[in-house]
Design an enzyme around this catalytic site. Structure first.
Site, PDB file in Angstrom:
ATOM      1  N   GLU A  73      -5.352  -6.397  -0.405  1.00 24.21           N
ATOM      2  CA  GLU A  73      -5.844  -7.158   0.760  1.00 24.21           C
ATOM      3  C   GLU A  73      -7.284  -7.588   0.556  1.00 24.21           C
ATOM      4  O   GLU A  73      -7.639  -8.754   0.722  1.00 24.21           O
ATOM      5  CB  GLU A  73      -5.782  -6.301   2.040  1.00 24.21           C
ATOM      6  CG  GLU A  73      -4.414  -5.781   2.434  1.00 24.21           C
ATOM      7  CD  GLU A  73      -4.032  -4.473   1.781  1.00 24.21           C
ATOM      8  OE1 GLU A  73      -4.711  -4.051   0.820  1.00 24.21           O
ATOM      9  OE2 GLU A  73      -3.040  -3.865   2.238  1.00 24.21           O
ATOM     10  N   ASP A 106       9.376  -3.932   6.489  1.00 25.31           N
ATOM     11  CA  ASP A 106       9.581  -2.733   7.310  1.00 25.31           C
ATOM     12  C   ASP A 106       8.592  -2.620   8.476  1.00 25.31           C
ATOM     13  O   ASP A 106       8.619  -1.627   9.205  1.00 25.31           O
ATOM     14  CB  ASP A 106       9.506  -1.479   6.428  1.00 25.31           C
ATOM     15  CG  ASP A 106       8.229  -1.387   5.611  1.00 25.31           C
ATOM     16  OD1 ASP A 106       7.522  -2.410   5.483  1.00 25.31           O
ATOM     17  OD2 ASP A 106       7.932  -0.296   5.102  1.00 25.31           O
TER      18      ASP A 106
HETATM   19  N1  UDP Z   1       8.053  -4.065  -2.107  1.00 27.92           N
HETATM   20  C1  UDP Z   1       8.465  -4.822  -3.185  1.00 27.92           C
HETATM   21  N2  UDP Z   1       8.746  -4.191  -4.374  1.00 27.92           N
HETATM   22  C2  UDP Z   1       8.645  -2.830  -4.547  1.00 27.92           C
HETATM   23  C3  UDP Z   1       8.217  -2.058  -3.440  1.00 27.92           C
HETATM   24  C4  UDP Z   1       7.915  -2.703  -2.250  1.00 27.92           C
HETATM   25  O1  UDP Z   1       8.595  -6.040  -3.065  1.00 27.92           O
HETATM   26  O2  UDP Z   1       8.940  -2.338  -5.636  1.00 27.92           O
HETATM   27  C5  UDP Z   1       7.771  -4.725  -0.814  1.00 27.92           C
HETATM   28  C6  UDP Z   1       8.441  -4.028   0.384  1.00 27.92           C
HETATM   29  O3  UDP Z   1       9.735  -4.556   0.614  1.00 27.92           O
HETATM   30  C7  UDP Z   1       7.468  -4.308   1.506  1.00 27.92           C
HETATM   31  C8  UDP Z   1       6.115  -4.356   0.797  1.00 27.92           C
HETATM   32  O4  UDP Z   1       6.385  -4.640  -0.579  1.00 27.92           O
HETATM   33  O5  UDP Z   1       7.731  -5.552   2.129  1.00 27.92           O
HETATM   34  C9  UDP Z   1       5.344  -3.034   0.893  1.00 27.92           C
HETATM   35  O6  UDP Z   1       6.135  -1.999   0.354  1.00 27.92           O
HETATM   36  P1  UDP Z   1       6.383  -0.618   1.112  1.00 27.92           P
HETATM   37  O7  UDP Z   1       6.789  -0.896   2.526  1.00 27.92           O
HETATM   38  O8  UDP Z   1       7.304   0.195   0.281  1.00 27.92           O
HETATM   39  O9  UDP Z   1       4.934   0.008   1.018  1.00 27.92           O
HETATM   40  P2  UDP Z   1       4.072   0.774   2.116  1.00 27.92           P
HETATM   41  O10 UDP Z   1       4.320   0.113   3.422  1.00 27.92           O
HETATM   42  O11 UDP Z   1       4.572   2.172   2.089  1.00 27.92           O
HETATM   43  O12 UDP Z   1       2.693   0.627   1.630  1.00 27.92           O
HETATM   44 MN    MN Z   2       5.937  -0.594   4.407  1.00 28.61          MN
END
Ligand code: UDP
Ligand code: MN
Length: 237
Positions: free
Chosen positions: A186, A105
């Site tokens: 990270e 995203d």
């Molecule tokens: N993701 C995943 N499994 C999950 C939730 C998230 O593989 O159950 C992946 C998601 O597609 C993205 C990354 O992990 O590429 C980070 O997740 P998200 O964008 O929901 O988190 P945020 O950006 O809000 O920290």
């Molecule tokens: Mn995200």
């Protein structure tokens, strides 16, 4: 001779998955020498994801590794099992090039690719739309990283977002690992590489430009289908 960029994207099934990956695919299709590693958070590789990958015409690897069942709560570490699987794949299959963790995203400026491609050990740069400060960035003094500007320090040595660094594959130790600890993925990953502050290469004009953003898509809510019987009776009466 351009170094290969290994772009590692963890992803999981939801209504927004195909649009997110379509948009990201259309960015990556502009980039030379890129290998897209898409790691599914489920037990089998998704056909929707496979179709997007095939249509890019890019070299890619599609793997799947679901999160362990205990992490299905609320504040669980997101995308760790699948990123770990991508790391193992790289350790077995790539001996040079540059690793970058790009979530499905995020939004990335094409200029960043030319910069991360030159990473010798670990490079870092600002990420926009993070936390209360609106940006997470290394602090640079005289061309060297001296600290971190991030709204959540959380007792981390390297207070950076997943999208804020790139790693030369030659610097990827066999000990490289990512923990299942939300907020520390990270930092612990970079610590597992034996990274020192003085090794960090600041990019994006000494970290003065934002070339990648931690964008988020509003979750789609299924409309509830309801029929108002009373009104229908009024109309047909
Ligand atoms: N993701 C995943 N499994 C999950 C939730 C998230 O593989 O159950 C992946 C998601 O597609 C993205 C990354 O992990 O590429 C980070 O997740 P998200 O964008 O929901 O988190 P945020 O950006 O809000 O920290
Ligand atoms: Mn995200």
């Amino acid at each position: 001779d351009l170094k290969m960029i290994y772009y590692v994207t963890p992803t999981y099934p939801r209504p927004e998955q195909v649009p997110e990956l379509t948009r990201l695919a259309h960015t990556l299709m502009h980039v030379p020498k890129i290998h897209w590693i898409v790691a599914d958070d489920q037990s089998l590789c998704s056909k929707d994801v496979a179709d997007i990958l095939r249509r890019t015409g890019l070299p890619y690897t599609h793997i799947s590794s679901p999160k362990p069942y205990i992490y299905k709560g609320t504040n669980f570490p997101r995308g760790v099992a699948n990123r770990r699987a991508a790391l193992s794949w790289l350790q077995e299959n790539a001996d040079d090039g540059v690793l970058y963790f790009g979530d499905d995203d995020n939004t990335i400026d094409l200029q960043l690719f030319g910069e991360i491609r030159l990473t010798k050990k670990v490079s870092m740069f600002p990420v926009g739309l993070i936390g209360d400060y609106g940006v997470s960035s290394p602090v640079v003094k005289d061309g060297k990283v001296v600290g971190f500007f991030d709204s959540w320090p959380g007792s981390r040595m390297f207070a950076v977002d997943m999208a804020g660094f790139a790693v030369n594959i030659e610097f990827l130790k066999p000990s490289a690992n990512m923990p299942y600890i939300a907020g520390h993925e990270e930092d612990r990953f970079l610590v597992s590489l034996g990274l020192k502050l003085e090794d960090i290469e600041p990019l994006a004009a000494n970290c003065s430009k934002v070339l990648v953003w931690h964008t988020k898509t509003v979750k789609y809510k299924k409309p509830t289908l309801r029929v108002d019987i009373k009104k229908l009776e009024d109309v047909t009466a």
